[in-house]
Design a protein around this motif. Structure first.
Motif, PDB file in Angstrom:
ATOM      1  N   ALA A   5      10.022   2.993  -3.327  1.00  0.00           N
ATOM      2  CA  ALA A   5      10.387   2.987  -4.746  1.00  0.00           C
ATOM      3  C   ALA A   5      10.043   1.663  -5.405  1.00  0.00           C
ATOM      4  O   ALA A   5       9.511   1.614  -6.524  1.00  0.00           O
ATOM      5  N   VAL A   6      10.338   0.568  -4.719  1.00  0.00           N
ATOM      6  CA  VAL A   6      10.043  -0.765  -5.259  1.00  0.00           C
ATOM      7  C   VAL A   6       8.541  -0.924  -5.487  1.00  0.00           C
ATOM      8  O   VAL A   6       8.099  -1.446  -6.513  1.00  0.00           O
ATOM      9  N   ARG A   7       7.735  -0.462  -4.540  1.00  0.00           N
ATOM     10  CA  ARG A   7       6.285  -0.564  -4.696  1.00  0.00           C
ATOM     11  C   ARG A   7       5.803   0.262  -5.881  1.00  0.00           C
ATOM     12  O   ARG A   7       4.936  -0.170  -6.657  1.00  0.00           O
ATOM     13  N   ARG A   8       6.352   1.442  -6.041  1.00  0.00           N
ATOM     14  CA  ARG A   8       5.935   2.292  -7.162  1.00  0.00           C
ATOM     15  C   ARG A   8       6.353   1.669  -8.498  1.00  0.00           C
ATOM     16  O   ARG A   8       5.626   1.787  -9.491  1.00  0.00           O
ATOM     17  N   VAL A   9       7.507   1.024  -8.529  1.00  0.00           N
ATOM     18  CA  VAL A   9       7.904   0.303  -9.742  1.00  0.00           C
ATOM     19  C   VAL A   9       6.879  -0.776 -10.050  1.00  0.00           C
ATOM     20  O   VAL A   9       6.433  -0.937 -11.195  1.00  0.00           O
ATOM     21  N   HIS A  10       6.509  -1.529  -9.025  1.00  0.00           N
ATOM     22  CA  HIS A  10       5.535  -2.608  -9.225  1.00  0.00           C
ATOM     23  C   HIS A  10       4.200  -2.070  -9.738  1.00  0.00           C
ATOM     24  O   HIS A  10       3.543  -2.700 -10.582  1.00  0.00           O
ATOM     25  N   ASP A  11       3.815  -0.898  -9.254  1.00  0.00           N
ATOM     26  CA  ASP A  11       2.542  -0.313  -9.686  1.00  0.00           C
ATOM     27  C   ASP A  11       2.649   0.427 -11.010  1.00  0.00           C
ATOM     28  O   ASP A  11       1.648   0.938 -11.520  1.00  0.00           O
ATOM     29  N   GLY A  12       3.865   0.534 -11.565  1.00  0.00           N
ATOM     30  CA  GLY A  12       4.035   1.174 -12.859  1.00  0.00           C
ATOM     31  C   GLY A  12       4.234   2.670 -12.803  1.00  0.00           C
ATOM     32  O   GLY A  12       4.219   3.337 -13.843  1.00  0.00           O
ATOM     33  N   ASP A  13       4.430   3.245 -11.615  1.00  0.00           N
ATOM     34  CA  ASP A  13       4.613   4.691 -11.479  1.00  0.00           C
ATOM     35  C   ASP A  13       6.112   4.986 -11.418  1.00  0.00           C
ATOM     36  O   ASP A  13       6.683   5.250 -10.369  1.00  0.00           O
ATOM     37  N   ASP A  14       6.738   4.962 -12.598  1.00  0.00           N
ATOM     38  CA  ASP A  14       8.195   5.019 -12.646  1.00  0.00           C
ATOM     39  C   ASP A  14       8.762   6.372 -12.222  1.00  0.00           C
ATOM     40  O   ASP A  14       9.834   6.437 -11.613  1.00  0.00           O
ATOM     41  N   GLU A  15       8.080   7.428 -12.545  1.00  0.00           N
ATOM     42  CA  GLU A  15       8.604   8.752 -12.216  1.00  0.00           C
ATOM     43  C   GLU A  15       8.726   8.932 -10.702  1.00  0.00           C
ATOM     44  O   GLU A  15       9.755   9.368 -10.192  1.00  0.00           O
ATOM     45  N   ASP A  28       0.837  -1.194   0.000  1.00  0.00           N
ATOM     46  CA  ASP A  28       0.000   0.000   0.000  1.00  0.00           C
ATOM     47  C   ASP A  28       0.877   1.250   0.000  1.00  0.00           C
ATOM     48  O   ASP A  28       1.694   1.445   0.905  1.00  0.00           O
ATOM     49  N   ILE A  29       0.700   2.093  -1.005  1.00  0.00           N
ATOM     50  CA  ILE A  29       1.515   3.295  -1.135  1.00  0.00           C
ATOM     51  C   ILE A  29       1.352   4.216   0.068  1.00  0.00           C
ATOM     52  O   ILE A  29       2.321   4.758   0.606  1.00  0.00           O
ATOM     53  N   ALA A  30       0.123   4.419   0.531  1.00  0.00           N
ATOM     54  CA  ALA A  30      -0.111   5.330   1.654  1.00  0.00           C
ATOM     55  C   ALA A  30       0.619   4.859   2.904  1.00  0.00           C
ATOM     56  O   ALA A  30       1.214   5.665   3.637  1.00  0.00           O
ATOM     57  N   SER A  31       0.592   3.553   3.158  1.00  0.00           N
ATOM     58  CA  SER A  31       1.286   3.011   4.333  1.00  0.00           C
ATOM     59  C   SER A  31       2.795   3.195   4.208  1.00  0.00           C
ATOM     60  O   SER A  31       3.481   3.514   5.186  1.00  0.00           O
ATOM     61  N   LEU A  32       3.322   2.998   3.013  1.00  0.00           N
ATOM     62  CA  LEU A  32       4.761   3.167   2.797  1.00  0.00           C
ATOM     63  C   LEU A  32       5.168   4.636   2.940  1.00  0.00           C
ATOM     64  O   LEU A  32       6.246   4.938   3.466  1.00  0.00           O
ATOM     65  N   GLU A  33       4.328   5.529   2.455  1.00  0.00           N
ATOM     66  CA  GLU A  33       4.619   6.957   2.633  1.00  0.00           C
ATOM     67  C   GLU A  33       4.587   7.334   4.116  1.00  0.00           C
ATOM     68  O   GLU A  33       5.380   8.159   4.580  1.00  0.00           O
ATOM     69  N   ASP A  34       3.679   6.708   4.869  1.00  0.00           N
ATOM     70  CA  ASP A  34       3.613   6.937   6.316  1.00  0.00           C
ATOM     71  C   ASP A  34       4.905   6.452   6.980  1.00  0.00           C
ATOM     72  O   ASP A  34       5.449   7.108   7.880  1.00  0.00           O
ATOM     73  N   ALA A  35       5.409   5.297   6.540  1.00  0.00           N
ATOM     74  CA  ALA A  35       6.655   4.772   7.090  1.00  0.00           C
ATOM     75  C   ALA A  35       7.811   5.729   6.815  1.00  0.00           C
ATOM     76  O   ALA A  35       8.677   5.953   7.682  1.00  0.00           O
ATOM     77  N   VAL A  36       7.852   6.304   5.617  1.00  0.00           N
ATOM     78  CA  VAL A  36       8.903   7.272   5.278  1.00  0.00           C
ATOM     79  C   VAL A  36       8.814   8.485   6.197  1.00  0.00           C
ATOM     80  O   VAL A  36       9.826   8.984   6.710  1.00  0.00           O
TER      81      VAL A  36
END
Length: 979
Positions: free
Chosen positions: A565-575, A537-545
């Protein structure tokens, strides 16, 4: 009693001697070899190695590389074996053999030099370097460092690495020995490992050596006991004419054919043979003077190799007494001189003498050794030995304190297994040491066990790490919430490596313990926990950061950013993935964190088909790993990535070299599979189908478990589809071609099922589009196949349509679209392939192999529309480009197309190349006959007719019977005119 006499010649080992000589000769000649020699104690393993090396030196020619022998002598120290002892001896041998050349080699990499400075402090002093810079805990850093040194030296020298008594090896030495034997990193290199076969069941460190026995590229020698006749030959060689036949038979029976016992028995002056073999070994010791006996007893307490100055202090400091005792022991054949002191002639002697020393005397001697070593220095290795001697002297509190001081020294990171054992000892002694928590700097028993588990994890022993951290969590009484949460986090880490899943219950408990706490340590641990629990979950990972930033812990922040970053790669959000990885690079304090972030960035470029940029990223990571002495770890992963990326860049030679290098470095099966895949793809484009088939067989027969890893399963399925397409393209028979297309559709379905991401990997699209083209060329023959091909086409076209496509260059989209025009009018195909080639950009979008394929398709269309000059020019350019970039497959197809179209060659010469029978068959083919009809006409079997037809197609350079018939009719003599 005189000293021990040994046979001047090697008895009963001629076959083994010649085998070892061949291995040494191969190493000298530039063919690295490894050999494992096993046998029971006293059987003659060391003697065999010594004699073979002596022969190697004697046989050396003037232009042979100089021989450097480096020995790692393992010692029996149980769990308290001195860290680095054997490897330090090996490095000192290397330095003695090459002089300053060792420093020259090491200086090429600051990381290598730094690690060597910890292992051998005098190297740090000689190079005026800082040896105690912080090093990340690692199970492979020491092995990688020494292998790097050995590899570089082997360019100039024939390096013979001997690891003796591997059954006593500590984890570091065992890892180094087995890895070097498996990878054989070097040019002029021979590796010889010896161990006691009777110790296998009792020594866990031998598991790696036992695993070597299944490898066909490593030779194994089993030394058997001597026969009665061979014992007689040994006795006669030692003492010619001294023993009667009856005496010889008695010695043969008493020794059991063990050469060491034969030597001892022959050297006895007593008329009667002793009873137990232990008494036999002690006869020589007990026959010495009291002064010599005391020195030998002290030496047995000190270990297998005791420094002269340490022995002097332990014996009381009287040099005359020590010298006299040592001299007598040497003359009696009890001990030998080592590089810095003394050791026993055989480990069996030390075992017997140590067992004969009275318990009280042993305790006093251990205490004396501890005192002497403490005065000698405070290095990690020395203090570990001090702690061991204190423990054996019965002074547990002093052993505890020495262990604490040891763990504070540089070097613990290089020996994670040894360091874990030291932390575990502290936990075991806890109840016997007053104020144990104060002595260890305030750490609780739970934290002590957790640290042991952490180092076991770094050593790669995940099962044992899980067992230890579980024991820590089970300790009775209250515990600090942050300590318990940290232990739970390590339990999650262990479980992740063991079962490839997260322990959600442990994560939830850790989170509950940490939430609401504001101290930095608690925030940092909470960030790590949530970075795993929220990994989907992106939101949870951003919370961890965010939590990691508040903690102020840079290492934790880097971990959380990289996971995001790894999660965003998996979701296709490369930028956004790239932004997170760059942020991790800016804050990470350790090389490991930096390399993980670099790997993410290189993968993003690869996923977007920016091949040149990806190659630069992998190369940067590889070079940085080399600089810090971590080629086997992060460096090997980067090397595989680089090798993979060089294929679409058309640098197949470099790709193969890097993949082969990775295979030398990697031992984990799925990592080796990735390197094999690179080589296998090179085989397909290099037009080496048999080589590809062999690598596929290795995976199926020898490494089937790697296909349980999603990326490996997908990667090999992709190559299976590529191999099927090559076979389709090469098949001249229409019916067989139809069956191969059906098989290709089945393989495409398996490939699609293996996709684990919501986005498509760009390098699979051209292959699937190619299958569509082959399917459309046989359309109409099977409605169900036509439907399957249409479905694949629709799926592929949908994947390259926004917004599904993830930054892939337009040329890849154009290629997919062009392949779908295989059955369209020639004008449409010409326009489509010209559009593809017009959009090609070097290093991105479309792999060069598919650029070549596009040129081939364009040439085919040009031939069909009658533009022979255009086709000839395109094929000439294609041939030159494909050959230069290692694409022998498409280069062959280009040559065959040119031959079929009569471009750049003499058609008459192809007709002339046919045999008389083939000319007859071609004439019947031109008349439209089938193989059975040809067989009846020429009185041959249909199978023979089929073989002739295949040969004709190859010689004429045509694709099928129809083209062969047209070729024959076009060149048939004109019929005579009639009135």
């Amino acid at each position: 009693m005189a000293g021990v006499a040994v046979s001047p010649v090697l008895i009963g080992r001629q076959g083994e001697f010649e085998a070892l000589r061949r291995a040494l000769a191969d190493g000298r000649g530039g063919v690295p070899r490894a050999m494992v020699i096993r046998g029971e104690a006293g059987i003659g393993k060391t003697r065999l190695v010594q004699e073979a090396i002596r022969a190697l030196r004697a046989d050396a020619a003037a232009d042979d590389p100089p021989v450097v022998v480096a020995t790692a002598q393992c010692v029996d120290g149980g769990d308290g074996a001195p860290p680095f002892h054997a490897l330090r001896g090996l490095l000192r041998d290397l330095r003695a053999g090459v002089g300053d050349g060792l420093l020259d080699v090491a200086s090429a990499s600051p990381g290598v030099l730094r690690t060597l400075g910890v292992l051998v402090p005098e190297l740090a002093e000689a190079s005026a370097m800082v040896a105690h810079e912080s090093i990340e805990p690692s199970s492979d850093l020491v092995s990688d460092t020494i292998e790097t040194v050995v590899e570089r030296l082997s360019e100039r020298f024939h390096v013979v690495v001997v690891v003796e008594d591997l059954h006593w090896a500590d984890a570091l030495t065992a890892s180094f020995a087995t890895l070097l034997a498996m990878t054989l990193r070097g040019r002029h290199l021979t590796v010889v490992l010896t161990y006691r076969s009777d110790e296998v069941a009792r020594r866990t460190m031998l598991s790696g050596v036992v695993a070597l026995e299944g490898r066909r590229d490593i030779e194994h020698l089993e030394l058997a006991r001597l026969s009665g006749a061979e014992v007689g030959s040994q006795i006669e060689a030692i003492a010619p004419g001294r023993f009667s036949r009856a005496d010889t038979d008695a010695i043969a029976a008493r020794s059991g054919g063990v050469p060491f016992f034969v030597e001892e028995l022959v050297s006895l002056e007593a008329e009667e043979l002793p009873g137990p073999l232990r008494d036999l070994l002690l006869l020589r010791y007990r026959g010495t003077s009291p002064g010599a006996r005391q020195i030998v007893a002290l030496l047995s307490v000190g270990g297998d190799d005791v420094d002269h100055d340490i022995l002097l202090r332990v014996s009381g400091g009287d040099r005359t007494v020590l010298d006299d005792g040592v001299r007598e022991a040497l003359e009696r054949g009890l001990i030998t001189v080592t590089a810095t002191g003394y050791g026993f002639r055989h480990a069996l002697l030390r075992e017997a003498v140590y067992g004969d020393v009275l318990p009280g005397v042993r305790r006093d001697a251990h205490r004396a050794y501890a005192d002497a070593l403490e005065r000698a220095g405070a290095s990690f290795s020395t203090l570990a030995a001090v702690a061991e001697h204190r423990a054996r002297s019965g002074d547990v509190p002093a052993a505890f304190d020495a262990t604490v001081r040891c763990l504070a020294q540089p070097g613990s990171e290089l020996a994670p297994s040894t360091t874990a054992a030291l932390w575990r000892r502290l936990a075991e002694w806890w109840d016997d040491v007053p104020d144990a928590q104060d002595r260890v700097g305030g750490a609780s028993r739970m934290e002590v066990l957790r640290r042991a588990a952490e180092y076991l994890w770094h050593a790669g022993d995940y099962l044992e790490a899980r067992s230890v951290v579980t024991a820590a969590l089970a300790l009775p009484g209250p515990s600090d919430p942050v300590e318990r949460a940290t232990a739970l986090w390590w339990l999650v880490m262990c479980e992740g490596w063991i079962s490839i899943r997260a322990d959600e219950q442990a994560l939830a408990e850790a989170d509950a313990l940490l939430v609401g706490r504001t101290e930095p340590a608690a925030l940092a641990q909470l960030a790590r926990v949530r970075s795993i629990s929220g990994r989907h979950d992106i939101a949870s990972l951003e919370d961890a950061v965010s939590i990691a930033r508040d903690s102020g812990d840079a290492e934790t922040l880097a971990i959380c950013l990289t996971n995001l970053a790894v999660r965003r790669v998996h979701d296709g959000d490369d930028e956004l993935a790239a932004a997170a990885a760059h942020a991790a690079l800016e804050v990470t304090p350790r090389a490991g964190g930096r390399h993980r972030a670099l790997l993410v960035l290189a993968d993003i470029a690869l996923f977007e088909a920016r091949y040149r940029e990806a190659a630069e990223g992998f190369e940067k990571m590889r070079r940085e790993a080399l600089e810090i002495g971590r080629e086997r770890g992060h460096g090997a992963i980067a090397t595989v990535g680089l090798a993979h990326t060089l294929i679409p860049l058309g640098r197949l030679g470099e790709s193969e070299a890097h993949a082969q290098r990775a295979l030398q470095l990697l031992v984990v099966p799925f990592d080796r599979s990735a390197a094999l895949r690179v080589l296998a793809e090179g085989d397909l484009w290099g037009d080496r189908p048999a080589a590809y088939a062999e690598k596929r067989r290795v995976i199926d027969d020898e490494m089937p478990d790697v296909l349980d890893v999603p990326d490996e399963d997908y990667g090999w399925r992709r190559l299976d589809l590529l191999e099927a397409l090559v076979r389709i393209a090469d098949e001249p028979d229409d019916r067989r071609r139809l069956e191969l297309v059906r098989a290709g559709v089945s393989r495409e379905s398996a490939l699609r099922a293996a996709e684990t991401q919501p986005w498509v990997r760009p390098w699979s699209l051209p292959i699937r589009a190619w299958l569509v083209a082959e399917g459309r060329r046989v359309s109409g023959a099977d409605p169900s196949l036509d439907h399957g091909i249409s479905q694949i086409r629709d799926d592929v076209m949908a994947l390259v349509s926004p917004p599904t496509i993830r930054g892939v260059a337009a040329v890849l989209v154009d290629f997919v679209a062009a392949e779908s025009t295989a059955d369209a009018a020639v004008e449409s195909r010409l326009a489509a392939w010209r559009a593809v080639l017009a959009g090609v950009r070097a290093g991105e979008g479309l792999a060069v192999q598919f650029v070549h394929l596009a040129m081939l398709r364009l040439a085919e269309a040009l031939v069909e529309c009658g533009d022979r000059a255009g086709a000839e020019a395109t094929l000439a350019e294609l041939g030159a480009s494909a050959r230069a970039e290692g694409d022998a497959l498409v280069a062959r197809w280009a040559a065959q197309l040119a031959a079929r179209a009569g471009l750049g060659g003499d058609p008459g010469s192809r007709i002339a190349s046919l045999t008389e029978r083939e000319s007859q068959v071609l004439e019947l083919v031109a008349r439209g006959m089938t193989n059975p009809q040809i067989g009846r006409e020429l009185f041959i079997s249909p199978k023979t007719a089929s073989i002739h037809v295949s040969s004709i197609l190859t010689k004429l350079g045509v694709a099928n019977r129809t083209e062969a018939a047209a070729f024959a009719r076009a060149r048939a003599p004109a019929a005579p005119a009639h009135d």
